[in-house]
Scaffold this active site. Structure first.
Site, mmCIF file in Angstrom:
data_model
loop_
_atom_site.group_PDB
_atom_site.id
_atom_site.type_symbol
_atom_site.label_atom_id
_atom_site.label_comp_id
_atom_site.label_asym_id
_atom_site.label_seq_id
_atom_site.Cartn_x
_atom_site.Cartn_y
_atom_site.Cartn_z
ATOM 1 N N CYS A 9 1.239 -1.159 -0.022
ATOM 2 C CA CYS A 9 0.169 0.234 -0.010
ATOM 3 C C CYS A 9 0.738 1.635 -0.138
ATOM 4 C CB CYS A 9 -0.807 0.023 1.201
ATOM 5 S SG CYS A 9 -0.210 0.134 2.772
ATOM 6 N N ASN A 12 1.930 1.307 4.595
ATOM 7 C CA ASN A 12 2.432 -0.392 4.820
ATOM 8 C C ASN A 12 1.800 0.167 6.471
ATOM 9 O OD1 ASN A 12 4.970 -1.711 5.673
ATOM 10 N ND2 ASN A 12 3.499 -2.294 5.124
ATOM 11 N N CYS A 14 -1.632 0.578 7.392
ATOM 12 C CA CYS A 14 -2.725 -0.172 7.693
ATOM 13 C C CYS A 14 -3.279 -0.887 6.561
ATOM 14 C CB CYS A 14 -3.499 1.600 7.198
ATOM 15 S SG CYS A 14 -3.698 3.291 8.188
ATOM 16 N N ARG A 15 -3.310 -0.977 5.327
ATOM 17 C CA ARG A 15 -4.146 -1.338 4.007
ATOM 18 C C ARG A 15 -2.829 -2.835 4.136
ATOM 19 N NH1 ARG A 15 -5.423 2.080 -0.043
ATOM 20 N NH2 ARG A 15 -3.485 3.197 0.806
ATOM 21 N N SER A 16 -1.877 -2.902 3.634
ATOM 22 C CA SER A 16 -1.162 -3.846 3.595
ATOM 23 C C SER A 16 -0.673 -4.559 5.024
ATOM 24 C CB SER A 16 0.272 -3.542 2.507
ATOM 25 O OG SER A 16 0.924 -2.819 3.270
ATOM 26 N N ASP A 127 -8.258 3.859 1.148
ATOM 27 C CA ASP A 127 -7.031 4.534 1.520
ATOM 28 C C ASP A 127 -8.262 5.152 3.072
ATOM 29 O OD1 ASP A 127 -5.226 5.501 3.261
ATOM 30 O OD2 ASP A 127 -4.663 6.394 1.533
HETATM 31 P P1 4NP Z 1 -1.393 2.826 4.349
HETATM 32 O O1 4NP Z 1 -2.306 4.060 5.105
HETATM 33 O O2 4NP Z 1 -1.552 3.504 2.872
HETATM 34 O O3 4NP Z 1 -2.813 1.741 3.962
HETATM 35 O O4 4NP Z 1 -0.586 2.164 5.481
HETATM 36 C C1 4NP Z 1 -1.726 5.308 4.767
HETATM 37 C C2 4NP Z 1 -1.329 5.147 5.818
HETATM 38 C C3 4NP Z 1 -0.616 6.899 5.715
HETATM 39 C C4 4NP Z 1 -0.996 8.185 4.845
HETATM 40 C C5 4NP Z 1 -1.590 7.713 3.774
HETATM 41 C C6 4NP Z 1 -1.707 6.680 3.932
HETATM 42 N N1 4NP Z 1 -0.293 9.025 5.029
HETATM 43 O O5 4NP Z 1 -0.715 9.771 4.413
HETATM 44 O O6 4NP Z 1 0.833 9.629 5.820
#
Ligand code: 4NP
Length: 157
Positions: A9, A12, A14-16, A127
């Site tokens: 993702c 790294n 939340c989703r992945s 997201d």
């Molecule tokens: P992820 O979510 O890609 O599912 O881990 C996010 C985590 C952090 C951010 C964006 C998406 N950020 O903007 O810091």
């Protein structure tokens, strides 16, 4: 030789890492822990070294899933080291094509490629970072369903 499965993702956190933990659970359930290795990473280094987002960990813990992965950015060697690379959304898929190069394009798939339920984000895992508790719960449902679908396809019992 072990088969490697990687989930990717943006951050790294939340989703992945959730897909990573859920897929490891699927692999354990199937008795395949000795033949399959699972990992996750992000296309950014914004949260490198961090534990998953507390909101994601809380949602996973509610379902009995422990998330202990430390965030890392994708590296050039990930293309070589993994057999299947799943992108959590369309944008990540495009970024993976750029990051890994043509040689490894055939390993890249969208995470929801086999999902028959296109509600909540269509082909993308939305997201949740700027979202609500409900969004994290929705990400959990999507990841749980699709990890099972992916395990059924790649490692049928
Ligand atoms: P992820 O979510 O890609 O599912 O881990 C996010 C985590 C952090 C951010 C964006 C998406 N950020 O903007 O810091």
């Amino acid at each position: 030789m072990k088969t490697g499965v990687l989930f990717v993702c943006l951050g790294n956190i939340c989703r992945s890492p959730l897909a990573h933990a859920l897929f490891e659970y699927e692999i354990r359930q199937r008795g395949l822990s000795d033949s399959v290795f699972v990992d996750s990473c992000g296309c950014s280094s914004w949260h490198s070294g961090d534990l998953p987002d507390p909101r994601m960990r809380t949602e996973a813990a509610r379902h009995g899933i422990d998330m202990t992965h430390r965030a890392r950015r994708i590296t050039a060697s990930d293309g070589k080291n993994f057999d299947y690379i799943f992108a959590m959304d369309e944008e990540i898929c495009d970024r993976l094509f750029d990051e890994l190069g043509e040689k490894y394009w055939s390993k890249i798939r969208k995470f929801r490629v086999w999902d028959t339920d296109s509600s909540a984000g269509g082909i993308d895992v939305p997201d949740p970072y700027y979202g609500s508790k409900k969004d994290f719960a929705s990400v959990y449902d999507i990841c749980e369903r699709n990890c099972r679908l992916i395990a059924d396809r790649l490692f049928p019992v």
